[in-house]
Every structure is written in structure tokens, then in C-alpha cells.
Design a protein around this motif. Structure first.
Motif, PDB file in Angstrom:
ATOM      1  N   PHE A 130       0.958  -1.132   0.089  1.00 53.89           N
ATOM      2  CA  PHE A 130      -0.045   0.017  -0.060  1.00 53.89           C
ATOM      3  C   PHE A 130       0.902   1.231   0.152  1.00 53.89           C
ATOM      4  CE2 PHE A 130      -2.689  -3.337   1.526  1.00 53.89           C
ATOM      5  CZ  PHE A 130      -3.817  -3.193   0.604  1.00 53.89           C
ATOM      6  N   ALA A 131       2.103   1.269   0.635  1.00 54.09           N
ATOM      7  CA  ALA A 131       3.038   2.319   0.466  1.00 54.09           C
ATOM      8  C   ALA A 131       3.339   2.501  -0.808  1.00 54.09           C
ATOM      9  CB  ALA A 131       4.113   2.089   1.506  1.00 54.09           C
ATOM     10  N   LEU A 132       3.537   1.549  -1.643  1.00 60.28           N
ATOM     11  CA  LEU A 132       4.065   1.543  -3.054  1.00 60.28           C
ATOM     12  C   LEU A 132       3.080   2.292  -3.772  1.00 60.28           C
ATOM     13  CD1 LEU A 132       5.814  -1.752  -3.655  1.00 60.28           C
ATOM     14  CD2 LEU A 132       6.988   0.228  -3.379  1.00 60.28           C
ATOM     15  N   ILE A 133       1.932   1.831  -3.683  1.00 62.37           N
ATOM     16  CA  ILE A 133       0.655   2.741  -4.206  1.00 62.37           C
ATOM     17  C   ILE A 133       0.351   3.839  -3.803  1.00 62.37           C
ATOM     18  CG2 ILE A 133      -1.836   2.570  -4.874  1.00 62.37           C
ATOM     19  CD1 ILE A 133      -1.652  -0.598  -4.413  1.00 62.37           C
ATOM     20  N   GLY A 134       0.659   4.220  -2.737  1.00 68.39           N
ATOM     21  CA  GLY A 134       0.582   5.515  -2.316  1.00 68.39           C
ATOM     22  C   GLY A 134       1.760   6.581  -2.917  1.00 68.39           C
ATOM     23  N   THR A 135       2.699   5.916  -3.265  1.00 72.01           N
ATOM     24  CA  THR A 135       3.956   6.906  -3.745  1.00 72.01           C
ATOM     25  C   THR A 135       4.125   6.770  -5.105  1.00 72.01           C
ATOM     26  OG1 THR A 135       5.278   5.086  -3.121  1.00 72.01           O
ATOM     27  CG2 THR A 135       5.019   6.872  -1.754  1.00 72.01           C
ATOM     28  N   ALA A 136       3.013   6.131  -5.866  1.00 75.39           N
ATOM     29  CA  ALA A 136       3.093   6.090  -7.360  1.00 75.39           C
ATOM     30  C   ALA A 136       2.870   7.187  -8.048  1.00 75.39           C
ATOM     31  CB  ALA A 136       2.424   4.987  -7.901  1.00 75.39           C
ATOM     32  N   ASP A 137       3.430   7.476  -9.259  1.00 72.33           N
ATOM     33  CA  ASP A 137       3.066   8.483 -10.170  1.00 72.33           C
ATOM     34  C   ASP A 137       1.412   8.665 -10.802  1.00 72.33           C
ATOM     35  OD1 ASP A 137       3.220  10.847 -11.496  1.00 72.33           O
ATOM     36  OD2 ASP A 137       4.130  10.099 -12.775  1.00 72.33           O
ATOM     37  N   LEU A 138       0.654   8.648 -10.026  1.00 74.86           N
ATOM     38  CA  LEU A 138      -0.700   8.278 -10.414  1.00 74.86           C
ATOM     39  C   LEU A 138      -1.760   9.348  -9.556  1.00 74.86           C
ATOM     40  CD1 LEU A 138      -0.898   4.463  -9.740  1.00 74.86           C
ATOM     41  CD2 LEU A 138      -0.912   5.911 -12.212  1.00 74.86           C
ATOM     42  N   SER A 139      -2.699   9.820 -10.167  1.00 78.21           N
ATOM     43  CA  SER A 139      -3.851  10.660  -9.489  1.00 78.21           C
ATOM     44  C   SER A 139      -4.257  10.022  -8.116  1.00 78.21           C
ATOM     45  CB  SER A 139      -4.967  10.965 -10.304  1.00 78.21           C
ATOM     46  OG  SER A 139      -5.819   9.850 -10.431  1.00 78.21           O
ATOM     47  N   ALA A 141      -7.209   9.879  -7.148  1.00 80.99           N
ATOM     48  CA  ALA A 141      -8.393   9.086  -7.187  1.00 80.99           C
ATOM     49  C   ALA A 141      -8.036   7.537  -7.713  1.00 80.99           C
ATOM     50  CB  ALA A 141      -9.255   9.744  -8.365  1.00 80.99           C
ATOM     51  N   VAL A 142      -6.911   7.393  -8.623  1.00 78.55           N
ATOM     52  CA  VAL A 142      -6.671   6.292  -9.080  1.00 78.55           C
ATOM     53  C   VAL A 142      -5.862   5.313  -7.907  1.00 78.55           C
ATOM     54  CG1 VAL A 142      -4.974   4.957 -10.701  1.00 78.55           C
ATOM     55  CG2 VAL A 142      -6.208   6.954 -11.432  1.00 78.55           C
ATOM     56  N   GLN A 143      -5.118   6.134  -7.084  1.00 76.70           N
ATOM     57  CA  GLN A 143      -4.247   5.640  -6.153  1.00 76.70           C
ATOM     58  C   GLN A 143      -5.411   5.028  -4.987  1.00 76.70           C
ATOM     59  OE1 GLN A 143      -1.878   8.306  -4.213  1.00 76.70           O
ATOM     60  NE2 GLN A 143      -0.198   8.124  -5.547  1.00 76.70           N
ATOM     61  N   ALA A 144      -6.535   5.749  -4.838  1.00 76.15           N
ATOM     62  CA  ALA A 144      -7.286   5.326  -3.862  1.00 76.15           C
ATOM     63  C   ALA A 144      -8.264   3.918  -4.427  1.00 76.15           C
ATOM     64  CB  ALA A 144      -8.378   6.457  -3.693  1.00 76.15           C
ATOM     65  N   GLN A 145      -8.649   4.052  -5.727  1.00 77.00           N
ATOM     66  CA  GLN A 145      -9.197   2.761  -6.401  1.00 77.00           C
ATOM     67  C   GLN A 145      -8.318   1.511  -6.227  1.00 77.00           C
ATOM     68  OE1 GLN A 145     -10.677   3.785 -10.032  1.00 77.00           O
ATOM     69  NE2 GLN A 145     -11.503   1.360 -10.496  1.00 77.00           N
ATOM     70  N   LEU A 146      -7.027   1.875  -6.781  1.00 78.12           N
ATOM     71  CA  LEU A 146      -6.030   0.671  -6.656  1.00 78.12           C
ATOM     72  C   LEU A 146      -6.172  -0.021  -5.246  1.00 78.12           C
ATOM     73  CD1 LEU A 146      -3.012   1.595  -9.171  1.00 78.12           C
ATOM     74  CD2 LEU A 146      -4.840   0.024  -9.400  1.00 78.12           C
ATOM     75  N   MET A 147      -5.878   0.877  -4.142  1.00 78.57           N
ATOM     76  CA  MET A 147      -5.815   0.434  -2.860  1.00 78.57           C
ATOM     77  C   MET A 147      -7.032  -0.244  -2.345  1.00 78.57           C
ATOM     78  SD  MET A 147      -3.839   3.498  -0.814  1.00 78.57           S
ATOM     79  CE  MET A 147      -2.220   4.170  -1.303  1.00 78.57           C
ATOM     80  N   VAL A 148      -8.025   0.534  -2.438  1.00 82.47           N
ATOM     81  CA  VAL A 148      -9.452  -0.412  -2.071  1.00 82.47           C
ATOM     82  C   VAL A 148      -9.762  -1.603  -2.625  1.00 82.47           C
ATOM     83  CG1 VAL A 148     -12.040   0.005  -2.151  1.00 82.47           C
ATOM     84  CG2 VAL A 148     -10.610   1.889  -1.383  1.00 82.47           C
ATOM     85  N   SER A 149      -9.401  -1.663  -4.171  1.00 79.55           N
ATOM     86  CA  SER A 149      -9.633  -2.952  -4.764  1.00 79.55           C
ATOM     87  C   SER A 149      -8.521  -3.822  -4.421  1.00 79.55           C
ATOM     88  CB  SER A 149      -9.479  -2.554  -6.301  1.00 79.55           C
ATOM     89  OG  SER A 149      -8.062  -2.114  -6.699  1.00 79.55           O
ATOM     90  N   LEU A 150      -7.418  -3.484  -3.964  1.00 70.83           N
ATOM     91  CA  LEU A 150      -6.447  -4.512  -3.528  1.00 70.83           C
ATOM     92  C   LEU A 150      -6.735  -4.900  -2.095  1.00 70.83           C
ATOM     93  CD1 LEU A 150      -3.755  -5.983  -3.891  1.00 70.83           C
ATOM     94  CD2 LEU A 150      -2.619  -4.103  -3.260  1.00 70.83           C
ATOM     95  N   ALA A 151      -7.181  -4.060  -1.315  1.00 69.02           N
ATOM     96  CA  ALA A 151      -7.665  -4.580   0.046  1.00 69.02           C
ATOM     97  C   ALA A 151      -8.722  -5.276   0.002  1.00 69.02           C
ATOM     98  CB  ALA A 151      -7.931  -3.496   0.803  1.00 69.02           C
ATOM     99  N   ASP A 152      -9.613  -5.273  -0.884  1.00 68.06           N
ATOM    100  CA  ASP A 152     -10.805  -6.194  -1.165  1.00 68.06           C
ATOM    101  C   ASP A 152     -10.581  -7.611  -1.925  1.00 68.06           C
ATOM    102  OD1 ASP A 152     -13.834  -6.602  -1.629  1.00 68.06           O
ATOM    103  OD2 ASP A 152     -13.318  -6.742  -3.489  1.00 68.06           O
ATOM    104  N   ARG A 153      -9.587  -7.576  -2.699  1.00 69.29           N
ATOM    105  CA  ARG A 153      -9.343  -8.720  -3.466  1.00 69.29           C
ATOM    106  C   ARG A 153      -8.322  -9.679  -2.487  1.00 69.29           C
ATOM    107  NH1 ARG A 153     -11.902  -9.516  -7.697  1.00 69.29           N
ATOM    108  NH2 ARG A 153     -12.715  -8.178  -8.924  1.00 69.29           N
ATOM    109  N   GLY A 154      -7.502  -8.764  -1.717  1.00 71.92           N
ATOM    110  CA  GLY A 154      -6.546  -9.636  -0.877  1.00 71.92           C
ATOM    111  C   GLY A 154      -7.095 -10.034   0.504  1.00 71.92           C
ATOM    112  N   GLY A 155      -8.231  -9.614   0.720  1.00 78.01           N
ATOM    113  CA  GLY A 155      -8.915  -9.661   2.200  1.00 78.01           C
ATOM    114  C   GLY A 155      -9.704 -10.834   2.224  1.00 78.01           C
ATOM    115  N   ALA A 156     -10.659 -10.542   3.231  1.00 80.77           N
ATOM    116  CA  ALA A 156     -11.721 -11.533   3.550  1.00 80.77           C
ATOM    117  C   ALA A 156     -12.607 -11.920   2.601  1.00 80.77           C
ATOM    118  CB  ALA A 156     -12.470 -10.976   4.649  1.00 80.77           C
TER     119      ALA A 156
END
Length: 299
Positions: A130-139, A141-156
Motif C-alpha cells: 500500500f505504501a508503494l501504491i501511495g507513492t506512485a505517479d498516479l492521481s 483517485a486512481v491511487q485510492a481505487q487501486l488501494m481499495v480494490s487490492l484490500a478487497d481482493r486480498g482480504g476476507a
């Protein structure tokens, strides 16, 4: 109906392209993980991400190329998914889970160090993603979408939930229907692969539906291929113990469909995956080659 296409790369050429991306992701990740102040923990984190095919990271990079995403954003997202995948393997190998001694032909993290370091290295790898996504050269909104979707697909509701269902099924004697094992594997194996195949479109803020369909088919084909490798594979080539599923009485696609039936179903899924990419034309040729690789690989 399956769509035929002229393969642009031989299998050797595709493997070389895959290896080149894996090397680039490794070169990007290792200095960020094995920093001196982390000591043994950093060493274990870096050890855990090395030596694999990095297929998930490859899908991120290739779908990013397909959509013209910046290399920096793509590499951060590829590194993130490989950190999550590595953490899942470190924990999956623990004595309380699959109790494996080998991973990618090397001692598992808990064998190389100990169980406590393995647990903590896995925890740290997940946070690093999540630190990597948060420091990427992305908007934002895109960072947030990637983080939320990764948490969803990697979690319960994704990978972890699928792993729990797998443990529950094994404890109950392994009796699963084809629909049940398909649903289980859609979480355990498919969830992170789907995230990887959709990532390029998400980063470009484009329609991700075709790549989602591609990823769903690839994810299931990948697990079927794993089940086939557990029966037919050579431990030295696979890099981990084989024939464990049958010994444990575990329900697999091979136990339910038979070896030939499982191979046929995997081939059908590859055709479905390739059909999903038809709208991209020749630009998706490498992704179609990747689909074939999923069921033709030896490890």
C-alpha cells in the motif's frame, strides 16, 4: 467460439519477456525492502519476493503498456501486487497452514529464518504494497481505487477468504462440488490475478470489463494448471513439494474432472480469456501468449 490468432512470440520468447519484467520488478523492489535499518526483517522481505515468475506483476506492466500508463505508476503497482503475493506465500508455507519446506526451489522463509520472522515479514510485505501504491505517479483517485480494490481482493472477500474456505473444506474431509471449488479458487487464487489484469485499465481510467473477463478466466485456468502440476510435475522443476493434494485427500479440479478433463477445461478457459481481448486487436497479442503460458508452464 474460440478466436484463433497468430502467436507473435514463441514460448521461449515469451518466457524471456516474462523473465525481463520479473528482473525489472525485482531490481525495483529489493532496494526498497532490504534497507539496512530493517536488518533481518528486510532481508526476509527481499528474499520472499525473489525467484518467482512474477506473473501478476507482468500482467500489471503489460496491461499498463496496453493503455499507455506511465512506467513509474505501472512499476509501483506491479511491485505492490508482488509484495501481496509474496506475503501470501510466506504465510501459506507456515506449519499452521501448508507446512512447506520449499518455495521456488529454495527454503521457505520460516525454514531460512524462523516462524516469527516469517509471520512478520509477511505482515510487512502487505503494508509495503500500500505504501508503494501511495507513492506512485498516479492521481489521488486512481491511487485510492487501486488501494481499495487490492484490500478487497486480498482480504476476507478475496484471497484470505478463499484460503479460509480451503482450510475448512480440508478439515471437513475435502468433499466439494465443482461449483464449490470453483468459487473457492476464485478467491484464493483468482482474486489477485484479476486485480493484476485490470490494473492497467484502472490506472488509465479506462473500461476494465474486458480485462476483468480475461483475468477471471486466467485465474481459474491457473489454478487448474497448478492442480495438474501437483499430479504430473517434477519437484525440482516446480520448486515445491508435489502430489500433496492427493495424499491429503484434498478436492481439486483433477480429482473432480480427471486429469484429461481438467486439461480440457483449462484450455477452454484460455480460449475464453483470449476472446475477451479481441477488442484490443494485435496490441493484446502478448497477453494472449500469457494466457497460453498459464497452462503450458512447468512450474
Amino acid at each position: 467460439m474460440a478466436t484463433l490468432w497468430a502467436r507473435r512470440l514463441s514460448m521461449a520468447e515469451f518466457k524471456a519477456a516474462l523473465a525481463a519484467d520479473a528482473a525489472a520488478i525485482t531490481d525495483f523492489l529489493v532496494p526498497k525492502l532490504a534497507v539496512p535499518q530493517r536488518g533481518i526483517l528486510g532481508e526476509a522481505m527481499a528474499y520472499a519476493v525473489q525467484g518467482g515468475k512474477m506473473l501478476r506483476g507482468f500482467f500489471v506492466l503489460e496491461t499498463a503498456r496496453l493503455h499507455g500508463v506511465s512506467p513509474d505508476g505501472a512499476m509501483h503497482a506491479a511491485g505492490a501486487i508482488e509484495c501481496v503475493h509474496a506475503y501470501s506465500l510466506v504465510h501459506d508455507d507456515l506449519p499452521c497452514m501448508d507446512d512447506d519446506d520449499l518455495r521456488r526451489g529454495q527454503p521457505t522463509v520460516h525454514r531460512r529464518w524462523d516462524e516469527a520472522i516469517a509471520v512478520l515479514a509477511g505482515d510487512a510485505l502487505q503494508a509495503q504494497a500500500f505504501a508503494l501504491i501511495g507513492t506512485a505517479d498516479l492521481s489521488d483517485a486512481v491511487q485510492a481505487q487501486l488501494m481499495v480494490s487490492l484490500a478487497d481482493r486480498g482480504g476476507a472477500d478475496g484471497m484470505v477468504g478463499g484460503q479460509v474456505a480451503d482450510i475448512a473444506a480440508e478439515s471437513a474431509g475435502g468433499a466439494l462440488t465443482l461449483d464449490e471449488i470453483t468459487a473457492l479458487q476464485a478467491g484464493k487464487t483468482g482474486a489477485l490475478l484479476i486485480w493484476s489484469t485490470m490494473a492497467g485499465a484502472v490506472m488509465a481510467e479506462a473500461d476494465a470489463a474486458p480485462l476483468r473477463r480475461y483475468g477471471e478466466a486466467i485465474g481459474l485456468a491457473f489454478q487448474i494448471a497448478d492442480d495438474v502440476l501437483d499430479v504430473e510435475g517434477d519437484e525440482a522443476a516446480v520448486g515445491k513439494a508435489v502430489r500433496k493434494d492427493d495424499a491429503a485427500g484434498k478436492a481439486t479440479f483433477v480429482s473432480l474432472l480427471g486429469l484429461d478433463g481438467a486439461k480440457r477445461r483449462a484450455a477452454e478457459l484460455v480460449d475464453e480469456a483470449c476472446d475477451a481481448l479481441n477488442g484490443y486487436g494485435d496490441a493484446a497479442a502478448t497477453l494472449k501468449d500469457a494466457a497460453r503460458f498459464v497452462i503450458e508452464r512447468s512450474h
